[in-house]
Write a protein that holds these residues in place. Structure first.
Motif, short mmCIF file in Angstrom:
data_model
loop_
_atom_site.label_atom_id
_atom_site.label_comp_id
_atom_site.label_asym_id
_atom_site.label_seq_id
_atom_site.Cartn_x
_atom_site.Cartn_y
_atom_site.Cartn_z
N GLN A 18 0.84 -1.21 0.00
CA GLN A 18 0.00 0.00 0.00
C GLN A 18 0.87 1.25 0.00
O GLN A 18 0.64 2.21 -0.73
N LEU A 21 2.43 1.70 -3.39
CA LEU A 21 1.45 2.26 -4.32
C LEU A 21 1.36 3.78 -4.15
O LEU A 21 1.37 4.53 -5.13
N LEU A 51 1.84 -5.22 -5.99
CA LEU A 51 1.84 -3.80 -6.34
C LEU A 51 1.33 -3.62 -7.77
O LEU A 51 0.52 -2.72 -8.05
N ALA A 54 -2.30 -3.90 -7.81
CA ALA A 54 -2.94 -2.68 -7.28
C ALA A 54 -2.92 -1.57 -8.33
O ALA A 54 -3.89 -0.82 -8.48
N LEU A 55 -1.84 -1.50 -9.11
CA LEU A 55 -1.76 -0.48 -10.17
C LEU A 55 -2.82 -0.73 -11.25
O LEU A 55 -3.33 0.21 -11.86
N GLN A 58 -5.94 1.27 -10.76
CA GLN A 58 -5.87 2.75 -10.75
C GLN A 58 -6.41 3.33 -12.04
O GLN A 58 -6.31 2.72 -13.10
#
Ligand code: 6PG
Length: 243
Positions: A18, A21, A51, A54-55, A58
Protein backbone atom coordinates in the motif's frame (compact mmCIF):
# COMPACT_ATOMS: atom_id res chain seq x y z
CA UNK A 1 26.98 14.33 5.06
CA UNK A 2 23.38 13.44 5.78
CA UNK A 3 22.24 10.11 4.43
CA UNK A 4 19.93 10.88 1.44
CA UNK A 5 18.20 7.53 1.67
CA UNK A 6 14.86 7.03 3.43
CA UNK A 7 14.17 3.70 5.15
CA UNK A 8 10.60 2.85 6.13
CA UNK A 9 9.71 -0.33 8.00
CA UNK A 10 6.08 -1.43 7.52
CA UNK A 11 4.29 -4.00 9.71
CA UNK A 12 3.78 -6.54 6.92
CA UNK A 13 3.73 -7.00 3.15
CA UNK A 14 0.19 -5.67 2.57
CA UNK A 15 1.10 -2.42 4.33
CA UNK A 16 4.36 -2.26 2.36
CA UNK A 17 2.52 -2.71 -0.94
CA UNK A 18 0.00 0.00 0.00
CA UNK A 19 2.85 2.38 0.86
CA UNK A 20 4.63 1.49 -2.39
CA UNK A 21 1.45 2.26 -4.32
CA UNK A 22 1.24 5.68 -2.63
CA UNK A 23 4.85 6.44 -3.57
CA UNK A 24 4.49 5.27 -7.18
CA UNK A 25 1.32 7.33 -7.65
CA UNK A 26 3.00 10.36 -6.08
CA UNK A 27 5.97 10.03 -8.44
CA UNK A 28 3.59 9.62 -11.37
CA UNK A 29 1.62 12.73 -10.45
CA UNK A 30 4.82 14.77 -10.16
CA UNK A 31 6.26 13.52 -13.47
CA UNK A 32 3.00 14.01 -15.34
CA UNK A 33 2.58 17.53 -13.95
CA UNK A 34 6.17 18.54 -14.69
CA UNK A 35 6.90 16.67 -17.92
CA UNK A 36 3.61 15.27 -19.16
CA UNK A 37 5.01 11.75 -19.02
CA UNK A 38 5.99 9.18 -16.36
CA UNK A 39 8.72 6.62 -17.01
CA UNK A 40 8.51 3.66 -14.64
CA UNK A 41 11.01 0.80 -14.58
CA UNK A 42 9.67 -2.46 -13.21
CA UNK A 43 11.39 -4.95 -10.95
CA UNK A 44 10.94 -8.64 -11.46
CA UNK A 45 10.73 -11.46 -8.99
CA UNK A 46 7.73 -12.08 -6.74
CA UNK A 47 7.69 -9.14 -4.31
CA UNK A 48 6.25 -6.47 -6.64
CA UNK A 49 3.42 -8.60 -8.08
CA UNK A 50 0.73 -7.35 -5.62
CA UNK A 51 1.84 -3.80 -6.34
CA UNK A 52 1.30 -4.41 -10.05
CA UNK A 53 -2.15 -5.83 -9.29
CA UNK A 54 -2.94 -2.68 -7.28
CA UNK A 55 -1.76 -0.48 -10.17
CA UNK A 56 -4.21 -2.31 -12.43
CA UNK A 57 -7.01 -0.86 -10.28
CA UNK A 58 -5.87 2.75 -10.75
CA UNK A 59 -7.42 5.26 -13.10
CA UNK A 60 -4.29 6.78 -14.65
CA UNK A 61 -3.59 8.59 -17.96
CA UNK A 62 -2.17 5.42 -19.42
CA UNK A 63 -1.26 7.11 -22.71
CA UNK A 64 1.29 9.21 -20.79
CA UNK A 65 2.85 6.36 -18.86
CA UNK A 66 5.90 4.58 -20.26
CA UNK A 67 6.84 1.21 -18.76
CA UNK A 68 10.30 -0.33 -18.90
CA UNK A 69 11.89 -3.35 -17.25
CA UNK A 70 14.99 -3.22 -15.09
CA UNK A 71 15.94 -6.78 -15.93
CA UNK A 72 14.72 -9.91 -17.61
CA UNK A 73 15.44 -13.58 -17.44
CA UNK A 74 16.54 -14.88 -20.83
CA UNK A 75 13.30 -16.77 -21.50
CA UNK A 76 10.24 -16.26 -23.72
CA UNK A 77 7.50 -14.00 -22.34
CA UNK A 78 5.30 -17.11 -22.03
CA UNK A 79 7.75 -18.68 -19.58
CA UNK A 80 6.60 -18.51 -15.91
CA UNK A 81 10.01 -17.00 -15.12
CA UNK A 82 9.44 -14.02 -17.41
CA UNK A 83 9.34 -10.66 -15.63
CA UNK A 84 7.43 -9.20 -18.58
CA UNK A 85 4.91 -12.03 -18.42
CA UNK A 86 4.35 -11.52 -14.68
CA UNK A 87 3.76 -7.77 -15.04
CA UNK A 88 1.41 -8.30 -17.99
CA UNK A 89 -0.68 -10.92 -16.16
CA UNK A 90 -0.85 -8.86 -12.95
CA UNK A 91 -1.35 -5.42 -14.50
CA UNK A 92 -0.46 -4.36 -18.01
CA UNK A 93 -2.83 -6.63 -19.90
CA UNK A 94 -5.65 -5.41 -17.63
CA UNK A 95 -5.41 -1.68 -18.46
CA UNK A 96 -5.74 0.35 -21.70
CA UNK A 97 -2.08 1.30 -21.90
CA UNK A 98 -0.97 1.71 -25.52
CA UNK A 99 1.18 -1.26 -26.57
CA UNK A 100 3.87 1.17 -27.74
CA UNK A 101 4.23 2.37 -24.14
CA UNK A 102 5.42 -1.06 -22.99
CA UNK A 103 9.15 -1.29 -23.54
CA UNK A 104 9.87 -4.91 -22.73
CA UNK A 105 13.27 -6.50 -22.98
CA UNK A 106 13.11 -8.78 -25.99
CA UNK A 107 14.63 -12.23 -25.45
CA UNK A 108 14.15 -13.31 -29.07
CA UNK A 109 17.69 -12.38 -30.17
CA UNK A 110 20.13 -15.24 -30.84
CA UNK A 111 22.08 -14.38 -27.69
CA UNK A 112 21.82 -12.29 -24.56
CA UNK A 113 24.50 -9.81 -25.68
CA UNK A 114 22.43 -9.01 -28.76
CA UNK A 115 19.32 -8.60 -26.60
CA UNK A 116 21.16 -6.20 -24.29
CA UNK A 117 22.32 -4.16 -27.27
CA UNK A 118 18.79 -4.04 -28.67
CA UNK A 119 17.37 -2.82 -25.36
CA UNK A 120 20.07 -0.18 -25.03
CA UNK A 121 19.21 1.04 -28.54
CA UNK A 122 15.50 1.15 -27.61
CA UNK A 123 16.22 3.21 -24.50
CA UNK A 124 18.52 5.60 -26.36
CA UNK A 125 16.00 6.02 -29.18
CA UNK A 126 13.09 6.62 -26.81
CA UNK A 127 14.91 9.16 -24.63
CA UNK A 128 16.96 10.67 -27.46
CA UNK A 129 20.16 9.87 -25.56
CA UNK A 130 23.28 9.73 -27.75
CA UNK A 131 26.21 7.48 -26.90
CA UNK A 132 27.90 8.59 -23.71
CA UNK A 133 24.71 10.05 -22.21
CA UNK A 134 22.55 8.33 -19.58
CA UNK A 135 18.79 9.07 -19.79
CA UNK A 136 17.02 10.15 -16.61
CA UNK A 137 14.28 7.71 -15.67
CA UNK A 138 11.56 8.91 -13.31
CA UNK A 139 11.27 5.91 -11.01
CA UNK A 140 12.91 2.50 -10.79
CA UNK A 141 11.43 -0.27 -8.69
CA UNK A 142 14.06 -2.67 -7.34
CA UNK A 143 14.24 -5.70 -5.11
CA UNK A 144 17.19 -7.53 -3.60
CA UNK A 145 18.06 -11.18 -3.55
CA UNK A 146 19.20 -13.05 -0.46
CA UNK A 147 22.70 -12.67 -1.96
CA UNK A 148 22.46 -8.89 -2.18
CA UNK A 149 21.92 -8.63 -5.93
CA UNK A 150 19.56 -6.09 -7.41
CA UNK A 151 18.06 -6.04 -10.88
CA UNK A 152 20.30 -8.71 -12.41
CA UNK A 153 23.51 -7.27 -11.05
CA UNK A 154 24.81 -10.34 -9.26
CA UNK A 155 27.74 -10.53 -6.84
CA UNK A 156 31.18 -10.87 -8.39
CA UNK A 157 29.93 -10.72 -12.00
CA UNK A 158 31.29 -8.57 -14.86
CA UNK A 159 28.00 -6.63 -14.96
CA UNK A 160 29.20 -4.72 -11.88
CA UNK A 161 32.13 -3.29 -13.86
CA UNK A 162 30.00 -1.87 -16.69
CA UNK A 163 30.01 1.92 -16.50
CA UNK A 164 29.68 2.98 -20.16
CA UNK A 165 26.45 1.20 -21.12
CA UNK A 166 22.77 1.46 -20.19
CA UNK A 167 22.14 -2.26 -20.43
CA UNK A 168 24.35 -5.32 -20.05
CA UNK A 169 24.24 -9.08 -19.63
CA UNK A 170 23.89 -10.33 -16.08
CA UNK A 171 24.62 -13.82 -14.93
CA UNK A 172 22.83 -15.85 -12.29
CA UNK A 173 24.53 -19.21 -11.73
CA UNK A 174 25.41 -19.44 -15.41
CA UNK A 175 21.96 -18.34 -16.56
CA UNK A 176 22.05 -15.16 -18.68
CA UNK A 177 19.96 -12.19 -17.63
CA UNK A 178 19.51 -8.78 -19.28
CA UNK A 179 19.90 -5.91 -16.82
CA UNK A 180 20.11 -2.17 -16.62
CA UNK A 181 23.47 -1.03 -15.34
CA UNK A 182 24.04 0.71 -12.04
CA UNK A 183 25.14 4.00 -13.70
CA UNK A 184 21.77 4.11 -15.48
CA UNK A 185 19.95 3.32 -12.24
CA UNK A 186 21.90 6.03 -10.43
CA UNK A 187 20.79 8.70 -12.92
CA UNK A 188 17.15 8.16 -11.93
CA UNK A 189 14.95 10.75 -10.28
CA UNK A 190 13.88 8.07 -7.84
CA UNK A 191 14.63 4.52 -6.78
CA UNK A 192 12.21 2.53 -4.64
CA UNK A 193 13.37 -0.76 -3.10
CA UNK A 194 10.71 -3.24 -1.97
CA UNK A 195 12.10 -5.86 0.42
CA UNK A 196 10.10 -8.40 2.41
CA UNK A 197 10.85 -11.56 4.36
CA UNK A 198 13.36 -12.70 6.96
CA UNK A 199 15.55 -14.35 4.32
CA UNK A 200 16.61 -10.90 3.14
CA UNK A 201 17.83 -9.71 6.59
CA UNK A 202 21.51 -10.72 6.31
CA UNK A 203 21.91 -9.15 2.87
CA UNK A 204 19.94 -6.08 3.92
CA UNK A 205 22.19 -5.56 6.95
CA UNK A 206 25.26 -5.79 4.70
CA UNK A 207 23.78 -3.49 2.06
CA UNK A 208 22.61 -0.76 4.45
CA UNK A 209 25.63 -0.84 6.76
CA UNK A 210 27.87 2.26 6.58
CA UNK A 211 30.71 0.30 4.98
CA UNK A 212 30.86 -2.94 3.03
CA UNK A 213 31.87 -4.70 -0.17
CA UNK A 214 29.76 -3.61 -3.13
CA UNK A 215 31.06 -6.45 -5.27
CA UNK A 216 29.69 -8.90 -2.73
CA UNK A 217 26.50 -6.86 -2.17
CA UNK A 218 25.76 -5.07 -5.47
CA UNK A 219 22.72 -3.23 -4.11
CA UNK A 220 25.30 -1.08 -2.25
CA UNK A 221 26.14 0.44 -5.66
CA UNK A 222 22.69 2.00 -5.88
CA UNK A 223 23.06 5.68 -4.96
CA UNK A 224 20.66 7.55 -7.26
CA UNK A 225 20.98 11.28 -7.98
CA UNK A 226 17.31 11.50 -7.04
CA UNK A 227 15.44 9.98 -4.14
CA UNK A 228 16.24 6.60 -2.61
CA UNK A 229 13.53 4.94 -0.55
CA UNK A 230 13.77 1.50 1.05
CA UNK A 231 10.43 -0.07 2.00
CA UNK A 232 11.00 -3.02 4.32
CA UNK A 233 8.54 -5.22 6.12
CA UNK A 234 9.30 -6.01 9.77
CA UNK A 235 10.43 -9.52 8.91
CA UNK A 236 13.19 -8.06 6.75
CA UNK A 237 13.97 -4.78 8.40
CA UNK A 238 13.04 -4.63 12.09
CA UNK A 239 16.00 -3.90 14.34
CA UNK A 240 18.68 -3.56 11.68
CA UNK A 241 21.87 -1.86 12.86
CA UNK A 242 22.33 0.98 10.37
CA UNK A 243 25.33 2.50 12.12
C1 6PG B 1 14.50 -10.66 -10.87
C2 6PG B 1 14.51 -9.35 -10.15
C3 6PG B 1 15.42 -9.45 -8.96
C4 6PG B 1 14.48 -9.47 -7.78
C5 6PG B 1 15.13 -10.07 -6.57
C6 6PG B 1 14.09 -10.28 -5.47
O1 6PG B 1 14.44 -10.67 -12.10
O2 6PG B 1 14.49 -11.67 -10.14
O3 6PG B 1 14.63 -8.27 -10.87
O4 6PG B 1 16.37 -8.45 -8.82
O5 6PG B 1 14.06 -8.13 -7.50
O6 6PG B 1 15.69 -11.31 -6.95
O7 6PG B 1 13.17 -11.23 -5.93
P1 6PG B 1 11.88 -11.59 -5.04
O8 6PG B 1 11.01 -10.37 -5.05
O9 6PG B 1 11.24 -12.76 -5.76
O10 6PG B 1 12.38 -11.91 -3.66
Amino acid sequence: MSDPRVIEVLPDKPHLIQRALELVLSAAREALAQRGQFSLVLAGGSTPEPLYRALAEQDLPWQNIQVFWGDERYVPVTDPQSNEGMARRAWLDQVPIPPGNLHAISTAAPDAAQAALQYEQELRAFFGSPAGEFPVLDLLLLGIGDDGHTASLFPGTPSLEVTDRLVTVGNKDGQPRITVTYPLINRARGVLFLVTGASKRPALQAILAPTGDARQYPARLIRPEGSLVWLLDEAAGAGLNLG
